[in-house]
Design a protein around this motif. Structure first.
Motif, PDB file in Angstrom:
ATOM      1  N   THR A  71      -3.583 -12.250   6.324  1.00 34.68           N
ATOM      2  CA  THR A  71      -4.115 -12.787   5.081  1.00 34.68           C
ATOM      3  C   THR A  71      -3.120 -12.558   3.967  1.00 34.68           C
ATOM      4  O   THR A  71      -2.278 -11.672   4.023  1.00 34.68           O
ATOM      5  N   SER A  72      -3.235 -13.352   2.925  1.00 34.46           N
ATOM      6  CA  SER A  72      -2.295 -13.208   1.820  1.00 34.46           C
ATOM      7  C   SER A  72      -2.602 -11.951   1.018  1.00 34.46           C
ATOM      8  O   SER A  72      -3.721 -11.452   1.019  1.00 34.46           O
ATOM      9  N   THR A  73      -1.595 -11.490   0.298  1.00 33.07           N
ATOM     10  CA  THR A  73      -1.727 -10.261  -0.472  1.00 33.07           C
ATOM     11  C   THR A  73      -2.834 -10.370  -1.507  1.00 33.07           C
ATOM     12  O   THR A  73      -3.554  -9.417  -1.746  1.00 33.07           O
ATOM     13  N   SER A 101      -5.642 -11.834  -1.387  1.00 29.41           N
ATOM     14  CA  SER A 101      -7.002 -11.766  -0.851  1.00 29.41           C
ATOM     15  C   SER A 101      -7.360 -10.371  -0.352  1.00 29.41           C
ATOM     16  O   SER A 101      -8.485 -10.140   0.058  1.00 29.41           O
ATOM     17  N   GLN A 102      -6.408  -9.446  -0.387  1.00 30.33           N
ATOM     18  CA  GLN A 102      -6.668  -8.085   0.047  1.00 30.33           C
ATOM     19  C   GLN A 102      -7.040  -7.227  -1.152  1.00 30.33           C
ATOM     20  O   GLN A 102      -6.542  -7.420  -2.259  1.00 30.33           O
ATOM     21  N   HIS A 155      -6.824  -1.623   0.523  1.00 33.41           N
ATOM     22  CA  HIS A 155      -6.534  -2.079   1.882  1.00 33.41           C
ATOM     23  C   HIS A 155      -5.674  -1.106   2.684  1.00 33.41           C
ATOM     24  O   HIS A 155      -5.899  -0.924   3.884  1.00 33.41           O
ATOM     25  N   TYR A 156      -4.699  -0.486   2.048  1.00 35.53           N
ATOM     26  CA  TYR A 156      -3.743   0.360   2.773  1.00 35.53           C
ATOM     27  C   TYR A 156      -4.029   1.863   2.635  1.00 35.53           C
ATOM     28  O   TYR A 156      -3.219   2.677   3.066  1.00 35.53           O
ATOM     29  N   GLN A 187       2.961  -1.827  -1.975  1.00 35.83           N
ATOM     30  CA  GLN A 187       1.959  -2.828  -1.590  1.00 35.83           C
ATOM     31  C   GLN A 187       0.671  -2.627  -2.389  1.00 35.83           C
ATOM     32  O   GLN A 187       0.074  -3.595  -2.856  1.00 35.83           O
ATOM     33  N   ARG A 188       0.264  -1.368  -2.545  1.00 32.44           N
ATOM     34  CA  ARG A 188      -0.942  -1.077  -3.335  1.00 32.44           C
ATOM     35  C   ARG A 188      -0.740  -1.522  -4.778  1.00 32.44           C
ATOM     36  O   ARG A 188      -1.630  -2.122  -5.388  1.00 32.44           O
ATOM     37  N   LEU A 238      -1.105  -5.256  -5.077  1.00 36.48           N
ATOM     38  CA  LEU A 238      -2.518  -5.646  -4.989  1.00 36.48           C
ATOM     39  C   LEU A 238      -3.252  -5.321  -6.285  1.00 36.48           C
ATOM     40  O   LEU A 238      -4.104  -6.102  -6.733  1.00 36.48           O
ATOM     41  N   ASP A 287     -13.758   4.150   0.287  1.00 32.15           N
ATOM     42  CA  ASP A 287     -12.440   4.040  -0.336  1.00 32.15           C
ATOM     43  C   ASP A 287     -12.210   5.168  -1.324  1.00 32.15           C
ATOM     44  O   ASP A 287     -11.107   5.726  -1.406  1.00 32.15           O
TER      45      ASP A 287
END
Length: 159
Positions: free
Chosen positions: A2-4, A6-7, A11-12, A63-64, A67, A92
């Motif tokens: 999925t694209s970034t 949409s996350q 997520h990570y 990445q976080r 997002l 989370d």
């Protein structure tokens, strides 16, 4: 995949927690080696492993941050905390708190390891001075520029 966009920013988190746990274990291993519990020749391998783990942690944090930016939150730990406070699931929030605690443990282990390295360096420097025939407090040259190696004790030669 999925694209970034949409996350969710969370997520990570599980992967970040796992990688940070590996860092803590590696720092503990490093500390044992620095304390003389194990084969000192393994220290370079542990340092390399630590560098790889830190690079992986940076990748996951980036990445976080991406997002978070995608959902208009600051790309920082404070931004993550704000996002979790407003939108995060309890699982989370728990993961984030565990990740934060692991990071604090890693920071403290790294601080102690740095102290151990500094202490070992001072011991090695003093030993080197002694082996070179100097004293641990003076220089090797006198005021006139001539070598002034002073040793203490008796000469080792027999004769």
């Amino acid at each position: 995949m999925t694209s970034t966009t949409s996350q969710l920013p969370s997520h990570y988190l599980a992967e970040e927690k796992q990688v940070t746990s590996r860092l803590v274990a590696t720092l503990q291993q490093e500390q044992a080696l620095l304390s003389g519990n194990g084969d000192a020749d393994e220290i370079p391998n542990v340092i390399n492993e630590k560098a790889q783990i830190i690079a992986e942690m940076a990748r996951l944090a980036d990445q976080r941050y991406r997002l978070l930016s995608a959902v208009s939150f600051p790309a920082s730990e404070n931004g993550m905390q704000s996002w979790l406070d407003q939108h995060g699931a309890e699982a989370d929030k728990t993961l984030w708190n565990e990740l934060f605690e692991l990071a604090q443990s890693a920071r403290e282990l790294n601080r102690v390891n740095g102290t151990l390295v500094g202490r070992q360096m001072a011991i090695n420097q003093n030993a080197l001075k002694i082996l070179q025939g100097g004293t641990s407090s003076g220089s090797f040259y006198g005021p006139d520029g001539s070598a002034s190696v002073r040793t203490t004790g008796r000469p080792l030669g027999i004769g």
